[in-house]
Write a protein that holds these residues in place. Structure first.
Motif, mmCIF file in Angstrom:
data_model
loop_
_atom_site.group_PDB
_atom_site.id
_atom_site.type_symbol
_atom_site.label_atom_id
_atom_site.label_comp_id
_atom_site.label_asym_id
_atom_site.label_seq_id
_atom_site.Cartn_x
_atom_site.Cartn_y
_atom_site.Cartn_z
ATOM 1 N N LEU A 90 68.873 37.375 63.896
ATOM 2 C CA LEU A 90 68.903 38.828 63.735
ATOM 3 C C LEU A 90 67.486 39.240 63.381
ATOM 4 N N VAL A 91 66.975 40.222 64.080
ATOM 5 C CA VAL A 91 65.618 40.699 63.800
ATOM 6 C C VAL A 91 65.664 42.215 63.709
ATOM 7 N N GLU A 92 64.996 42.756 62.690
ATOM 8 C CA GLU A 92 64.889 44.207 62.553
ATOM 9 C C GLU A 92 63.501 44.611 63.005
ATOM 10 N N MET A 93 63.483 45.393 64.091
ATOM 11 C CA MET A 93 62.219 45.902 64.623
ATOM 12 C C MET A 93 62.266 47.415 64.520
ATOM 13 N N ASN A 94 61.211 47.977 63.975
ATOM 14 C CA ASN A 94 61.162 49.420 63.777
ATOM 15 C C ASN A 94 60.201 50.077 64.749
ATOM 16 N N CYS A 95 60.597 51.260 65.204
ATOM 17 C CA CYS A 95 59.715 52.122 65.991
ATOM 18 C C CYS A 95 59.966 53.544 65.490
ATOM 19 N N GLU A 96 59.237 54.493 66.037
ATOM 20 C CA GLU A 96 59.275 55.845 65.481
ATOM 21 C C GLU A 96 60.343 56.759 66.073
ATOM 22 N N SER A 97 60.909 56.415 67.228
ATOM 23 C CA SER A 97 61.887 57.320 67.836
ATOM 24 C C SER A 97 62.991 56.544 68.549
ATOM 25 N N ASP A 98 64.147 57.211 68.663
ATOM 26 C CA ASP A 98 65.262 56.626 69.409
ATOM 27 C C ASP A 98 64.911 56.482 70.878
ATOM 28 N N PHE A 99 64.108 57.414 71.382
ATOM 29 C CA PHE A 99 63.712 57.371 72.792
ATOM 30 C C PHE A 99 63.051 56.030 73.123
ATOM 31 N N ALA B 209 63.713 49.891 78.127
ATOM 32 C CA ALA B 209 63.835 48.486 78.532
ATOM 33 C C ALA B 209 62.693 47.653 77.954
ATOM 34 N N ASP B 210 61.495 48.225 77.875
ATOM 35 C CA ASP B 210 60.349 47.490 77.329
ATOM 36 C C ASP B 210 60.555 47.121 75.863
ATOM 37 N N PHE B 211 61.053 48.061 75.071
ATOM 38 C CA PHE B 211 61.290 47.783 73.650
ATOM 39 C C PHE B 211 62.417 46.768 73.497
ATOM 40 N N GLN B 212 63.479 46.940 74.265
ATOM 41 C CA GLN B 212 64.597 45.995 74.208
ATOM 42 C C GLN B 212 64.142 44.580 74.584
ATOM 43 N N ILE C 104 52.292 36.525 68.298
ATOM 44 C CA ILE C 104 53.344 37.542 68.197
ATOM 45 C C ILE C 104 52.727 38.889 67.809
ATOM 46 N N LYS C 105 51.731 38.879 66.923
ATOM 47 C CA LYS C 105 51.059 40.136 66.557
ATOM 48 C C LYS C 105 50.434 40.781 67.787
ATOM 49 N N GLU C 106 49.785 39.996 68.632
ATOM 50 C CA GLU C 106 49.179 40.547 69.851
ATOM 51 C C GLU C 106 50.240 41.060 70.818
ATOM 52 N N LEU C 107 51.381 40.378 70.879
ATOM 53 C CA LEU C 107 52.490 40.830 71.725
ATOM 54 C C LEU C 107 52.984 42.203 71.264
ATOM 55 N N VAL C 108 53.150 42.356 69.950
ATOM 56 C CA VAL C 108 53.590 43.647 69.397
ATOM 57 C C VAL C 108 52.517 44.714 69.647
ATOM 58 N N ASP C 109 51.244 44.343 69.463
ATOM 59 C CA ASP C 109 50.153 45.297 69.707
ATOM 60 C C ASP C 109 50.133 45.764 71.163
ATOM 61 N N GLN C 110 50.423 44.872 72.105
ATOM 62 C CA GLN C 110 50.491 45.250 73.517
ATOM 63 C C GLN C 110 51.618 46.259 73.747
ATOM 64 N N GLY D 271 53.004 53.601 73.293
ATOM 65 C CA GLY D 271 52.359 54.707 72.598
ATOM 66 C C GLY D 271 53.003 55.074 71.280
ATOM 67 N N GLU D 272 53.596 54.109 70.634
ATOM 68 C CA GLU D 272 54.295 54.370 69.385
ATOM 69 C C GLU D 272 54.199 53.139 68.488
ATOM 70 N N ASN D 273 54.109 53.369 67.175
ATOM 71 C CA ASN D 273 54.051 52.239 66.250
ATOM 72 C C ASN D 273 55.332 51.421 66.305
ATOM 73 N N ILE D 274 55.165 50.105 66.305
ATOM 74 C CA ILE D 274 56.284 49.164 66.322
ATOM 75 C C ILE D 274 55.963 48.102 65.286
#
Length: 157
Positions: free
Chosen positions: A12-21, A26-29, A108-114, A120-123
Motif C-alpha cells: 500500500l502506498v500513499e501518493m499525494n498530488c494537488e488535484s483529483d484531476f 493514466a500517468d499518475f496511476q 525513485i526521486k527522479e521518477l517522481v520529479d519527471q 505540472g503538479e506537485n507529487i
C-alpha cells in the motif's frame, strides 16, 4: 495498492498530488503502480534518508568501521570507506534514493520529479507499507519508518 504475482507480497502506498484531476490520469496511476511494484521488489526500510534513525546510522557506521579496520587500512582511508558504505546504505534502504527497477538509470526521486514535470503538479510519496505472507512483524513503513513501539506486543500470561 499492488499485489505481487502469487499473492505473497502486497504493498500500500500513499501518493499525494494537488488535484483529483491529476490523480485520475493514466500517468499518475501508472506512477503509483510502478512505485508500489518497486517497493514490493526492493523492500525499502525508509522513505528518505532524513528518516533513518540515529541508532540505525550508528550501528551501520560501527559495522562498516570494524570491517574497514580489519583490512589494515590507515584511519583516513577507513573514514572514506565508511562514508562510501553509508551512501550505499542509503541507496539500498531509502525509497527515494533507490534505483528504479524498470530503469536503473533513474532513482525513485527522479521518477517522481519527471512525473511532476510532465503533469505540472506537485507529487509526493507520503508513506508506504509492504506486507509479506508469513512475516509476523512485516517490513511495514509508516511515513517511511517503523518503530518498535508500533509493533503489537505479545499477550502476557
Amino acid at each position: 495498492s499492488y499485489i505481487h504475482a502469487g499473492g505473497k507480497i502486497g504493498v500500500l502506498v500513499e501518493m499525494n498530488c494537488e488535484s483529483d484531476f491529476v490523480a485520475r490520469t493514466a500517468d499518475f496511476q501508472r506512477l503509483c503502480h510502478d512505485v508500489a511494484m518497486h517497493i514490493a521488489a526492493l523492500d525499502p526500510r525508509f522513505l528518505r534518508r532524513e528518516e533513518v534513525t540515529q541508532a540505525t546510522l550508528d550501528r551501520e557506521r560501527d559495522i562498516y568501521k570494524e570491517q574497514a579496520k580489519a583490512t589494515g587500512k590507515p584511519e583516513n582511508v577507513i573514514d572514506k570507506i565508511v562514508s562510501g558504505k553509508m551512501e550505499k546504505f542509503y541507496e539500498e534502504n531509502c525509497l527515494y534514493e533507490q534505483h528504479f527497477i524498470k530503469d536503473e538509470g533513474l532513482t525513485i526521486k527522479e521518477l517522481v520529479d519527471q512525473a511532476i514535470a510532465k503533469l505540472g503538479e506537485n507529487i509526493a510519496i507520503r508513506r508506504f507499507s509492504r506486507f509479506k505472507v508469513g512475516e509476523m512483524d512485516g517490513s511495514a513503513a509508516t511515513a517511511g519508518t517503523t518503530s518498535e513501539s508500533d509493533a503489537p506486543s505479545a499477550p502476557s500470561s
